[in-house]
Structures are given as C-alpha cells and as structure tokens.
Scaffold this motif. Structure first.
Motif, PDB file in Angstrom:
ATOM      1  N   TRP A  92       5.817   0.826  11.986  1.00 20.48           N
ATOM      2  CA  TRP A  92       6.014  -0.020  10.933  1.00 20.48           C
ATOM      3  C   TRP A  92       6.687  -1.343  11.065  1.00 20.48           C
ATOM      4  O   TRP A  92       6.217  -2.486  11.023  1.00 20.48           O
ATOM      5  N   THR A  97      -0.019  -7.318  11.540  1.00 21.35           N
ATOM      6  CA  THR A  97      -1.206  -7.598  10.944  1.00 21.35           C
ATOM      7  C   THR A  97      -1.565  -6.947   9.864  1.00 21.35           C
ATOM      8  O   THR A  97      -0.984  -5.682   9.613  1.00 21.35           O
ATOM      9  N   ASP A  98      -2.407  -6.852   8.626  1.00 21.88           N
ATOM     10  CA  ASP A  98      -2.499  -6.160   7.555  1.00 21.88           C
ATOM     11  C   ASP A  98      -3.189  -4.851   8.274  1.00 21.88           C
ATOM     12  O   ASP A  98      -2.726  -3.746   7.751  1.00 21.88           O
ATOM     13  N   ARG A 101      -0.265  -2.781   9.387  1.00 27.96           N
ATOM     14  CA  ARG A 101       0.477  -2.499   8.400  1.00 27.96           C
ATOM     15  C   ARG A 101      -0.040  -1.421   7.739  1.00 27.96           C
ATOM     16  O   ARG A 101       0.431  -0.275   7.526  1.00 27.96           O
ATOM     17  N   TYR A 102      -1.390  -1.418   7.506  1.00 24.80           N
ATOM     18  CA  TYR A 102      -2.286  -0.316   6.717  1.00 24.80           C
ATOM     19  C   TYR A 102      -2.079   1.123   7.728  1.00 24.80           C
ATOM     20  O   TYR A 102      -1.826   2.089   7.068  1.00 24.80           O
ATOM     21  N   ARG A 127       1.576   1.167  -0.532  1.00 24.85           N
ATOM     22  CA  ARG A 127       1.852   0.179   0.464  1.00 24.85           C
ATOM     23  C   ARG A 127       0.647   0.059   1.198  1.00 24.85           C
ATOM     24  O   ARG A 127       0.085  -1.252   1.821  1.00 24.85           O
ATOM     25  N   GLN A 130      -2.177  -1.749  -0.623  1.00 21.01           N
ATOM     26  CA  GLN A 130      -1.815  -3.325  -0.364  1.00 21.01           C
ATOM     27  C   GLN A 130      -2.127  -3.927   0.646  1.00 21.01           C
ATOM     28  O   GLN A 130      -2.726  -4.990   0.590  1.00 21.01           O
ATOM     29  N   TYR A 131      -2.068  -3.006   1.935  1.00 17.48           N
ATOM     30  CA  TYR A 131      -2.447  -3.897   3.179  1.00 17.48           C
ATOM     31  C   TYR A 131      -3.739  -3.670   3.673  1.00 17.48           C
ATOM     32  O   TYR A 131      -4.398  -3.977   4.818  1.00 17.48           O
ATOM     33  N   PRO A 133      -7.373  -3.519   5.199  1.00 16.88           N
ATOM     34  CA  PRO A 133      -8.113  -4.705   5.317  1.00 16.88           C
ATOM     35  C   PRO A 133      -9.522  -4.879   4.630  1.00 16.88           C
ATOM     36  O   PRO A 133     -10.205  -5.916   4.746  1.00 16.88           O
ATOM     37  N   ARG A 138      -9.120   0.620   1.703  1.00 14.57           N
ATOM     38  CA  ARG A 138      -8.161   1.017   0.400  1.00 14.57           C
ATOM     39  C   ARG A 138      -8.706   1.961  -0.452  1.00 14.57           C
ATOM     40  O   ARG A 138      -7.977   2.778  -1.030  1.00 14.57           O
ATOM     41  N   TYR A 424      -1.190  -5.546  -7.050  1.00 18.49           N
ATOM     42  CA  TYR A 424       0.061  -5.573  -6.378  1.00 18.49           C
ATOM     43  C   TYR A 424       0.420  -4.062  -6.243  1.00 18.49           C
ATOM     44  O   TYR A 424       0.952  -3.592  -7.063  1.00 18.49           O
ATOM     45  N   TYR A 425       0.524  -3.680  -4.713  1.00 22.52           N
ATOM     46  CA  TYR A 425       0.753  -2.282  -4.812  1.00 22.52           C
ATOM     47  C   TYR A 425       0.184  -1.236  -5.664  1.00 22.52           C
ATOM     48  O   TYR A 425       0.813  -0.170  -6.035  1.00 22.52           O
TER      49      TYR A 425
END
Length: 460
Positions: A92, A97-98, A101-102, A127, A130-131, A133, A138, A424-425
């Motif tokens: 982490w 990059t997203d 982070r994902y 989280r 949220q990230y 890509p 998602r 958001y989140y």
C-alpha cells in the motif's frame, strides 16, 4: 563493499530459489521471469513456492510492489498472517497509481478477513472500490464487500443529520388557543382563548445530530440468527428564528436515546419468508433530563410471494415509564406490501394501527396511519429518486381543552434524491425534503413542518 555484498547476496538468493524450484535443470531467472513464475505458482495453489520466489524478489528490491503483493497473498494462503499483513502494508505504501492502490487495498482486505478482522476488511474493500481502475474491478470489490459483510458478526450503521427545519419544537402553527375548557367554564362560563408564548409556537432552526446502531451476531445456523444489539442517538438544534424570549436555546429541545436488546431471525416458508423477533430496553433524555424508560418487543413475518412482490405483517408492544411524561402502554399492528413493476419502478403500501393506555386518560389515543411510496428505476438528473406520501388519524377520547376530546388529522410527504454519480468510498450524498401538516380541533396542536435533511447513503 557493503553494497556489493548486498547485491551478491540478493543474486545468490535468486539463484538458490530457482535451483530449489527446478532441481532437474538449475537455471538462474531474471527478476521478471521469477516474478512471472511466482504468479504461476500462486495461481496453481502452490503458495510455498510463490512465497519463496516473492521473498527472494523482496530481498533483491524492497520496493518491488508486485513482489509484496505476491508475498502477502501467498503468506495469507498459508495461514501466516503477520508477514502477510506486513507485505500488504508495504504494498500500500509503495502504490502510486489507482490500479496499484486497488490491488494493495484488495489484498489487505483479504488478509484482514482471513484474520477475522472483517469490519476493517470492509473498510479496505471500500478503499479498493474507490481506486478501482474500471467498472469490472469495482464490481468485484463490491461483491467481496457483500460477502465479507454477510460473514461479519458485527454490523454497524452510522447516521449523521444536518437538517434545516421549520418546526424544531413541534410547536403550534397558531399564535392563540383555547384555555382548558373545565377552567374556562368554571371561571368564565364560556370558552376563553389565550396567546401562545414563543416556546409553544413553531420555532425554525437547524437540527444537528447523529446515531449509531450496531449488532453482534453471536450464533448463526443456515436458518436462524441470534443478535445482541446496541443503539444510541443524539440530536440538538440551532435556532434561526428571531425570538422575543432570548432565554430559549436550541439545546432546550435536544433529545438523546440509548438502547440495548436482542434480535432473532428465522427463515421459513421454504426460505421464502423470514420471522423476526426483537426486544429492547432503553432510556431517553429531553433537554438534558431523563424523559422516559421503555421496554419494547416486536415480531414480524415477511413473505416473498414472487421476485417482484413481498408482504410483511407485524405487531409491537411497548411499556413506557415516564420521568417527564406519563406512563404509557402501546399496542401496534402493521401490514405492508412492496411491489415491483414491469417498468422497473417499485411501490410500497402500508397500514398501521396503534392504541395506547395510560394512568393519565388525556394521554390515551388510537391512531391509524397509511403510508405509500414509489422508487423510480430511472435517475432524474443523475439522482435516484423516491417519493413518500401518507396520512394519519389520531383520536383522544379525553382532552383538557375540549369536551369532545381531541382529533388530529395529519398528512405528510417526502422526496429523497440520492446522487449515485457522486461516489466516495462507496457512499453517495442524499437530500430529503419533507413536509407535514396536522389539523386538530384544538388550535394548540395544529402543526406545520417543512424540513431538508442532508445525509449520506451506502451504495453497496
């Protein structure tokens, strides 16, 4: 010299790992090749080999993000949680990059879930969402979130309120009302009207508050569940009216509650229905002082008749011991139906009947309430919209203000817009506009209210 020895040691580690994994043909692999081999081993459920390769890669380069991800997953698959947590934490911190982070958030959630820390795992899955890509990843984070939530014995809901309100004190819409009819007849021989003071009239202001409800599922079978519950809430107000009586403050109408209870759930009707039973006891406070203690029990049966239609029937008993209000016993029955339509919209219709008894006869009443609602499937200006409408009829046989008792007729409506495009989140902002009007045969109880509630809702 030290740097040279470090590079030599790392190279030796890579060579040793490769030799160990390929005993028949000892070959030194480049870092990219070793990383690929570790990935293949991980996908083949060979966690020890993947872990050995990943540890060699981390020894070579402590900033190798993918090596930390592989190490975290392999150690987690082996049940070795501490090094898995450490590797996930390192991944982490290295993510830029997203997509990185994902991946780091997802493996962190997996490690935490395996360690039994499912509430924290849910936060990391938010989280990850949220990230994410792209939409596909998602949806995977959302799917994993629902899975972990289902397995989590803890479930907590938080609500925060910031709501402008035209009537924070439930005050009268009138400025005059009739005096107690018994006193009026004795002293004056006819009804007498009097002016209502500021505290009895509607006061506008802003409601600020929050609530928390949490439950712990301490026993569960495929068909039953047993929960311990705790809830607390508090709301206070900021007055926006210009009052003649400046001694009135918003905290005069502050209200708090604390409750604990037990809940039972059982699937029935060939798993198309659910029986629920809840009992809770609590204490409420008004204006900083104890208001009432209560014990409440309720039972409910739902029945999913079809994928688009669901019925619900229920009953509730409550005993209230008042400190600043009369004792009260309440019985309530309810029935409702939720119906999905071919258009994708869904509708709701419910009826509620309530009766109370009390040592104070002026507190006894019967009430019937009708509620209906409509949730639209298609967004309006990017917002998911729900409408609600209802009416209630309350009758007090005895009133101090009228020989005919007291009758309150109330109508209410609300519309809620949830802005699903703002995420958001995993939370969406929402706005609820509500209005109600009570028409009573006694002017003191004519009440009008308009409120605007700004909040957030979980999108999954």
């Amino acid at each position: 010299m030290i740097a040279g020895l470090s590079r030599l040691a790392a190279g030796a580690a890579l060579c040793i790992c490769c030799q160990w994994a390929t005993a028949e043909a000892q070959t030194t692999l480049a870092p990219d090749e070793l990383r690929a081999a570790a990935t293949v081993a991980l996908r083949g459920s060979d966690a020890p080999t993947a872990r050995a390769y990943a540890e060699a890669l981390v020894a070579r380069d402590p900033d190798d993000l993918n090596a930390h991800l592989i190490l975290a997953r392999a150690a987690r698959d082996m049940g070795d949680i501490p090094p898995a947590r450490e590797a996930a934490r390192a991944a982490w911190h290295l993510a830029d990059t997203d997509a990185e982070r994902y991946s780091a958030a997802l493996i962190t959630a997996q490690v935490l879930s395996s360690d039994g820390k499912r509430t924290r795992a849910q936060l990391w899955l938010r989280r990850a969402a949220q990230y994410a890509p792209n939409d596909l990843l998602r949806e995977r984070a959302k799917r994993d979130f629902r899975y972990v939530r289902m397995r989590n014995p803890w479930q907590t809901d938080l609500t925060f309120t910031f709501a402008p309100n035209s009537n924070i004190n439930n005050g009268s819409a009138r400025d005059r009302s009739r005096l107690n009819y018994v006193i009026s007849e004795l002293l004056f021989g006819e009804p007498i009207e009097f002016d209502l003071d500021d505290a009895a009239q509607a006061i506008s202001g802003i409601e600020i508050g929050g609530s928390m409800r949490t439950r712990y599922r301490f026993h569960q079978t495929p068909d039953t569940a047993h929960d311990a519950k705790l809830s607390l809430s508090y709301r206070t107000f900021q007055i926006t009216d210009d009052l003649a009586d400046d001694s009135i403050t918003g905290s005069d109408f502050a209200f708090g509650a604390l409750a604990a209870g037990y809940g039972y759930r059982r699937l029935n009707l060939e798993r198309k229905g659910e029986f629920a039973f809840d009992v809770e006891g609590g204490q409420t406070w008004y204006s900083g002082s104890r208001y009432a203690s209560y014990l409440r029990g309720q039972a409910q049966q739902s029945w999913q008749v079809s994928p688009s239609q669901k019925f619900r029937f229920g009953g509730e008993l409550e005993r209230q011991w008042g400190q600043a209000t009369p004792d009260l016993d309440t019985v309530e029955l309810s029935a409702s139906v939720t119906q999905g339509f071919a258009s994708g919209n869904s509708g709701y219709l419910g009826i509620f009947a309530k009766a109370t008894t009390s040592p104070d006869p002026t507190s006894e009443y019967t009430e019937v309430t009708l509620r209906t609602g409509l949730a639209l499937s298609k967004p309006i200006f990017g917002a998911s919209v729900q409408f609600g409408l209802g009416a209630s009829w309350r009758d007090y046989d005895i009133s101090r203000d009228s020989p005919d008792g007291r009758q309150d007729n109330r109508i209410f409506a609300d519309v809620t817009a949830t802005f699903t495009q703002i995420d958001y989140y995993g939370f969406n902002p929402s706005v609820t506009l509500s209005a109600s009007s009570t028409d009573s045969n006694i002017g003191l109880y004519d009440v009008n209210r308009v409120g605007l509630n700004i909040g957030i809702r979980s999108s999954f």
